[in-house]
Design a protein around this motif. Structure first.
Motif, PDB file in Angstrom:
ATOM      1  N   ALA A  39      -3.300 -21.248 -22.267  1.00  0.00           N
ATOM      2  CA  ALA A  39      -3.918 -20.873 -20.989  1.00  0.00           C
ATOM      3  C   ALA A  39      -2.943 -20.042 -20.160  1.00  0.00           C
ATOM      4  O   ALA A  39      -1.739 -20.313 -20.175  1.00  0.00           O
ATOM      5  CB  ALA A  39      -4.299 -22.129 -20.209  1.00  0.00           C
ATOM      6  N   PRO A  40      -3.431 -19.050 -19.435  1.00  0.00           N
ATOM      7  CA  PRO A  40      -2.539 -18.223 -18.617  1.00  0.00           C
ATOM      8  C   PRO A  40      -2.296 -18.813 -17.223  1.00  0.00           C
ATOM      9  O   PRO A  40      -2.799 -19.885 -16.913  1.00  0.00           O
ATOM     10  CB  PRO A  40      -3.333 -16.916 -18.488  1.00  0.00           C
ATOM     11  CG  PRO A  40      -4.764 -17.355 -18.503  1.00  0.00           C
ATOM     12  CD  PRO A  40      -4.823 -18.588 -19.383  1.00  0.00           C
ATOM     13  N   TYR A  41      -1.518 -18.095 -16.427  1.00  0.00           N
ATOM     14  CA  TYR A  41      -1.304 -18.314 -14.976  1.00  0.00           C
ATOM     15  C   TYR A  41      -0.133 -19.243 -14.630  1.00  0.00           C
ATOM     16  O   TYR A  41       0.132 -19.484 -13.464  1.00  0.00           O
ATOM     17  CB  TYR A  41      -2.574 -18.802 -14.259  1.00  0.00           C
ATOM     18  CG  TYR A  41      -3.805 -17.960 -14.521  1.00  0.00           C
ATOM     19  CD1 TYR A  41      -3.735 -16.566 -14.547  1.00  0.00           C
ATOM     20  CD2 TYR A  41      -5.048 -18.552 -14.761  1.00  0.00           C
ATOM     21  CE1 TYR A  41      -4.863 -15.789 -14.795  1.00  0.00           C
ATOM     22  CE2 TYR A  41      -6.179 -17.784 -15.009  1.00  0.00           C
ATOM     23  CZ  TYR A  41      -6.076 -16.403 -15.033  1.00  0.00           C
ATOM     24  OH  TYR A  41      -7.196 -15.641 -15.285  1.00  0.00           O
ATOM     25  N   GLY A  42       0.578 -19.800 -15.621  1.00  0.00           N
ATOM     26  CA  GLY A  42       1.796 -20.547 -15.321  1.00  0.00           C
ATOM     27  C   GLY A  42       1.610 -21.595 -14.244  1.00  0.00           C
ATOM     28  O   GLY A  42       0.682 -22.410 -14.287  1.00  0.00           O
ATOM     29  N   LEU A  43       2.487 -21.555 -13.234  1.00  0.00           N
ATOM     30  CA  LEU A  43       2.458 -22.591 -12.201  1.00  0.00           C
ATOM     31  C   LEU A  43       1.224 -22.496 -11.298  1.00  0.00           C
ATOM     32  O   LEU A  43       0.938 -23.439 -10.575  1.00  0.00           O
ATOM     33  CB  LEU A  43       3.724 -22.538 -11.337  1.00  0.00           C
ATOM     34  CG  LEU A  43       4.959 -23.264 -11.882  1.00  0.00           C
ATOM     35  CD1 LEU A  43       6.099 -23.227 -10.863  1.00  0.00           C
ATOM     36  CD2 LEU A  43       4.668 -24.711 -12.259  1.00  0.00           C
TER      37      LEU A  43
END
Ligand code: NAP
Length: 458
Positions: A39-43
């Protein structure tokens, strides 16, 4: 064409990719954004608190960048492991920008820290955010919790612990975590700062929000506030930064109200100051029963000294929230004291010299500070260094499409359609539970939803 790999799809990685493709000086830049997770977007996905929907909505603008035709998202790709070393990555791309954040928490370094029931805020955040590596929390028997630290992460975990079930149900929190938090018998959360109220690292909006939680009283001891000279002296307060002045006023309001406004609260948040951790107290079963703090006095230079006076605060759960720390990536230089990769304007430094084709941005470049927006200028600086080097970098011929090489190395990248399938699966899961979209919190669930099932375990 200049092919760039950005490692990490959190805000700094996405902003770096955006700057690289949306500029005019160097045409033909193509960026692969790699992430260890499917999944993307990190924090923004795995750190921003689930009840902070406005900040979470930033994913909308990050999504628009990752959907740019010059950018390709490749999740489930771990860099630095045996399948893909940093050297190999640099063979596959003209340049690599590391935006891997600061994954580890810092320790307090006091006796008893290893007791059962003592955790990092990082682990707690990862759990309620549905990070697939997170261990589950069990809050049975927890009536009091201590949160050590006075930053925005401490405020986040304090608020999530104090919130009631109805407010959490509307978030995308994984269902098992929601069940544990909603069913907990927690009554008191003490957030404890080693310095004074004017020296908290939290921002006023986040602090003030603690006073808006239904059924929650916020208690601040006026005597503890007066230990801070700037609280007593309006002249000294006037010299403080605006955020510190605003924080003092919010705290003064709570101290004067003495918890009355909330009527009969279900839960209490106690904001404590000038107490530094001395030891964690354990019971006969090896579990935490409380924390011993030493009262501190301000030293006039921004720090504190111990007074030799101690106070025990009962707690069956302790969360240390004293900042994040960068983790070394095999094959890259690392400044252990700062927890960052050494760099000059974003160019990775090896033995003091800029390494050809290697760059950093975000927390691994400048340390774990600042809000999400701070990553934009940070990533821009790095991208412009890379673009200045583009002429020299692009001279090298590449072996072909890196995606083929990743697959040949045994990796199973999750591409953008795979991520979109995870989003659909999370919406379906939410619907089936009578909630809005709900996060899938485990690797096999994420990979299955992405259409890239994990290989069977032998
Ligand atoms: P932080 O802002 O650096 O705060 C760390 C806190 O830990 C400070 O209060 C610090 O006290 C305390 N501390 C450090 N070592 C300690 C020790 N040995 N004993 C007791 N206390 C100790 O870190 P953070 O809260 O992890 O936040 C990281 C970054 O993310 C920050 O820039 C933050 O603003 C950002 N963030 C923003 C949001 C938001 O905007 N909503 C949400 C979460 C995080 P001293 O000041 O005395 O050192």
């Amino acid at each position: 064409m200049l092919r760039v790999a950005v490692v990490g799809s959190g805000p700094s990685g996405v902003y770096a990719a955006q700057t690289l493709v949306r500029q005019r000086e160097v045409p033909g830049v193509r960026v692969d954004v790699l992430d260890r997770l499917p999944a993307p977007y990190g924090l923004v996905r795995y750190g921003v608190a689930p009840d902070h929907e406005k900040i979470k909505s930033l994913t909308g603008s990050l999504r628009a960048v990752l959907e740019d035709e010059r950018i390709r998202f490749l999740g489930n790709v771990e860099v630095g492991g045996p399948s893909l070393t940093t050297d190999r990555l640099l063979e596959l791309y003209h340049a690599v920008v590391y935006c891997v954040g600061a994954a580890r928490d810092r320790l307090l370094g006091i006796p008893g820290e290893e007791l059962a029931g003592v955790h990092s805020a990082t682990a707690f955040v990862a759990w309620y955010s549905g990070h697939p590596d997170a261990a589950a929390f069990d809050l049975r028997g927890v009536r009091s919790a201590v949160v050590v630290g006075a930053g925005n992460v401490a405020v986040d975990v304090t608020r999530i612990l104090a919130r009631g079930a109805p407010e959490l149900t509307g978030t995308d929190m994984p269902h098992p975590a929601l069940g544990v938090l909603a069913g907990s018998g927690l009554r008191t959360v003490s957030m404890v700062a080693r310095r004074g109220p004017s020296q908290g690292r939290f921002t006023t909006k986040e602090l003030r929000e603690l006073g808006t939680l239904p059924g929650v009283a916020v208690r601040v001891d006026p005597a503890e506030l007066t230990l801070d000279p700037t609280y007593r002296d309006p002249g000294a307060a006037a010299a403080l930064p605006a955020v510190a002045r605003r924080n003092l006023e919010v705290l003064r309001g709570w101290a004067e109200a003495d918890g009355e406004a909330a009527g009969k609260p279900d839960r209490t948040i106690a904001l404590r100051f000038q107490l530094r951790p001395a030891m964690v107290l354990g019971g006969t079963d090896g579990r935490v029963v409380g924390m011993r703090f030493e009262r501190t006095a301000q030293d006039g230079a921004g720090g504190v000294t111990g007074t030799g006076v101690y106070e025990d605060v009962p707690a069956e759960l302790v969360l240390r929230s004293v900042g994040y720390q960068g983790v070394p990536l095999p094959g890259l230089p690392f400044d252990a004291a700062r927890g960052t990769i050494p760099h000059a304007a974003g160019r990775v430094l090896r033995a003091g010299r800029a390494s050809v084709g290697e760059y950093v941005a975000g927390w691994i470049k400048r340390g774990p500070t600042g809000v999400i927006g701070t990553n934009r200028p940070c990533a821009k600086e790095t991208a412009s260094s890379l673009l200045q080097d583009a002429g020299a970098l692009a001279r090298r011929d590449l072996p072909g499409d890196p995606l083929d090489a990743l697959r040949a190395a045994g990796l199973r990248p999750v591409e953008w359609p795979g991520w979109l399938a995870i989003e659909v699966a999370e919406a379906d899961l939410g619907r089936s539970l009578g909630r809005r979209s709900v996060k899938i919190p485990d690797w096999s669930g994420l990979l299955h939803a992405a259409g890239s099932p994990a290989p069977p375990t032998p």
